[in-house]
Design an enzyme around this catalytic site. Structure first.
Site, mmCIF file in Angstrom:
data_model
loop_
_atom_site.group_PDB
_atom_site.id
_atom_site.type_symbol
_atom_site.label_atom_id
_atom_site.label_comp_id
_atom_site.label_asym_id
_atom_site.label_seq_id
_atom_site.Cartn_x
_atom_site.Cartn_y
_atom_site.Cartn_z
ATOM 1 N N HIS A 165 0.872 -1.348 -0.130
ATOM 2 C CA HIS A 165 -0.014 -0.012 -0.006
ATOM 3 C C HIS A 165 1.012 1.356 -0.226
ATOM 4 C CE1 HIS A 165 -3.794 -2.269 0.337
ATOM 5 N NE2 HIS A 165 -3.398 -2.806 1.860
ATOM 6 N N ASP A 201 -2.712 -10.385 -2.763
ATOM 7 C CA ASP A 201 -3.298 -9.991 -1.207
ATOM 8 C C ASP A 201 -4.487 -9.777 -1.689
ATOM 9 O OD1 ASP A 201 -1.946 -8.775 1.427
ATOM 10 O OD2 ASP A 201 -3.694 -7.905 0.581
ATOM 11 N N HIS A 203 -6.216 -6.979 -0.451
ATOM 12 C CA HIS A 203 -6.334 -5.983 -0.721
ATOM 13 C C HIS A 203 -5.598 -5.513 -2.063
ATOM 14 C CE1 HIS A 203 -6.843 -6.855 3.550
ATOM 15 N NE2 HIS A 203 -7.780 -5.942 3.502
ATOM 16 N N ASP A 290 -4.054 -13.143 3.035
ATOM 17 C CA ASP A 290 -5.509 -12.505 3.681
ATOM 18 C C ASP A 290 -6.799 -12.858 2.695
ATOM 19 O OD1 ASP A 290 -4.482 -10.823 1.942
ATOM 20 O OD2 ASP A 290 -4.664 -9.018 3.397
HETATM 21 C C1 6XA Z 1 -7.549 -1.432 7.125
HETATM 22 C C2 6XA Z 1 -7.249 -2.525 6.602
HETATM 23 C C3 6XA Z 1 -5.857 -2.305 6.088
HETATM 24 C C4 6XA Z 1 -5.698 -3.688 5.247
HETATM 25 C C5 6XA Z 1 -4.182 -4.192 5.486
HETATM 26 C C6 6XA Z 1 -3.758 -5.047 4.521
HETATM 27 N N1 6XA Z 1 -6.757 -1.108 8.385
HETATM 28 N N2 6XA Z 1 -3.484 -5.077 3.083
HETATM 29 O O1 6XA Z 1 -3.923 -6.248 4.588
HETATM 30 O O2 6XA Z 1 -2.788 -5.886 2.367
HETATM 31 ZN ZN ZN Z 2 -4.179 -7.343 2.412
#
Ligand code: 6XA
Ligand code: ZN
Length: 350
Positions: A165, A201, A203, A290
């Site tokens: 991110h 991932d 996200h 995840d």
């Molecule tokens: C909000 C969720 C963040 C997701 C983080 C993640 N605090 N990114 O796993 O791949």
């Molecule tokens: Zn993630």
């Protein structure tokens, strides 16, 4: 495969993140990596190594992140404590951001303003050891890329905090330095004409996408929860195809919450087809687990055995591969799922 492990991963151990209107204990914890290391002790699918010493890391990071962002991150904790010694008891979280129409070109003097300028959420606390842990993780990612550039079939950067991110000049989503982007840039620097990043991932890898959006030498592909309902919400739609020279070199494959393994693997095939069409000479896999059915903050339905299949499929792509560790919060299963990917890869790579 060579596994470059971040020995400083425990130094980033933040307390509270903003989640659904409350400050709650951070999901992204050192225990995640404890479990991967424990599983690797049971199933030694690779060689555990320290990152290399001579890495030219500062210059390498400056190729993907803005110098003023790196300077800020490196000094943020000391600045915070200098403001008030009592701050040492509290992690840093932003509370104000320059949205549309605000100016990002003027660097504010205020620390509160700069922490907002360089971030996009209030879920990614910075504490005393954040910079050391993130920097050592970047050293692992660069070491993994150098190993692969030097002829290794595959290498894994086993690290946290994660990276996908983090953009050119912002942190968020638990990420500070973009390890996958650093690996891709390192592979380019070492002579690969075209590189691809495949982000599996849950996200969307918004930071990686943004870093390479205007470039055609690094293809970015991400399979993820549809941003209309899933974090990071403001990027990751299918119509984002790249811009300028990079037009056509970004592929987003958003999938609805609840997606099962069959549909997910179909999207993976589409992603790998794009990697092949790009004629990538090396592949970086941003490996988040995840996507697991038991993940507490995500919504796909992959099971432990599916990660073996993922590893096998990645190996059959036939490219040299750098993997970077991203998300995965079903803490007890993170180790099994990550090592399943590595084991599946090794089995199919032969
Ligand atoms: C909000 C969720 C963040 C997701 C983080 C993640 N605090 N990114 O796993 O791949
Ligand atoms: Zn993630």
């Amino acid at each position: 495969m060579k596994i470059f492990r971040n020995a400083l991963y425990r130094r980033h151990d933040a307390r509270l993140e903003m989640y659904r209107g409350r400050l709650v204990p951070c999901h992204e914890t050192p225990a995640r990596l404890d479990h991967v290391l424990a599983e690797l002790a049971r199933r030694p699918v690779g060689m555990l190594l320290e990152p290399l010493q001579q890495l030219d890391l500062g210059a390498a990071l400056a190729a993907i992140h803005a110098p003023r962002y790196l300077d800020f991150l490196a000094g943020a904790w000391d600045e915070w404590v200098a403001l008030d010694p009592a701050n040492a008891q509290t992690d840093i979280l932003p509370a104000v951001w320059p949205v549309r129409g605000f100016r990002a070109d003027v660097l504010p003097e205020s620390f509160a303003a700069r922490i907002g300028l360089f971030s996009f959420d209030a879920g990614s606390p910075i504490m005393a050891g954040t910079w050391a842990a993130a920097r050592e993780g970047a050293a692992c990612a660069r070491s993994a890329a150098l190993a692969v550039a030097g002829g290794e079939r595959a290498a894994f950067a086993l690290t946290r905090p994660p990276g996908h991110h983090a953009g050119p000049d912002f942190f968020g989503g638990y990420c500070f330095l973009n390890n996958a982007a650093l690996a891709a840039q390192t592979l380019r620097e070492q002579g690969a004409a075209r590189v691809a990043v495949l982000d599996v991932d849950y996200h969307h890898g918004n930071g990686t996408q943004t870093i390479f959006y205007g470039r055609d030498d690094v293809l970015t592909v991400s399979l993820h929860g549809d941003p209309r309902t899933e974090y990071p919400f403001f990027l990751g739609h299918a119509d984002e195809r790249g811009e300028g020279a990079g037009l056509g070199a970004n592929l987003n494959l958003p999938l609805p919450r609840g997606t099962t393994v069959e549909t997910w693997f179909e999207a993976l095939e589409a992603g790998l087809a794009a990697v092949a069409a790009h004629r990538a000479e090396a592949l970086v896999v941003a490996l988040g687990v995840d996507t697991f059915e038991g993940d507490p903050i995500s919504g796909f339905r992959l099971r432990a055995d599916d990660y073996l299949r993922l590893g096998e499929r990645l190996a059959r792509a036939g490219l040299p591969v750098v993997l970077t560790m991203e998300g995965g919060y079903a803490v007890a299963e993170v180790g099994i799922n990550v090592v399943n990917v590595l084991e599946g890869f090794e089995a199919a790579a032969g």
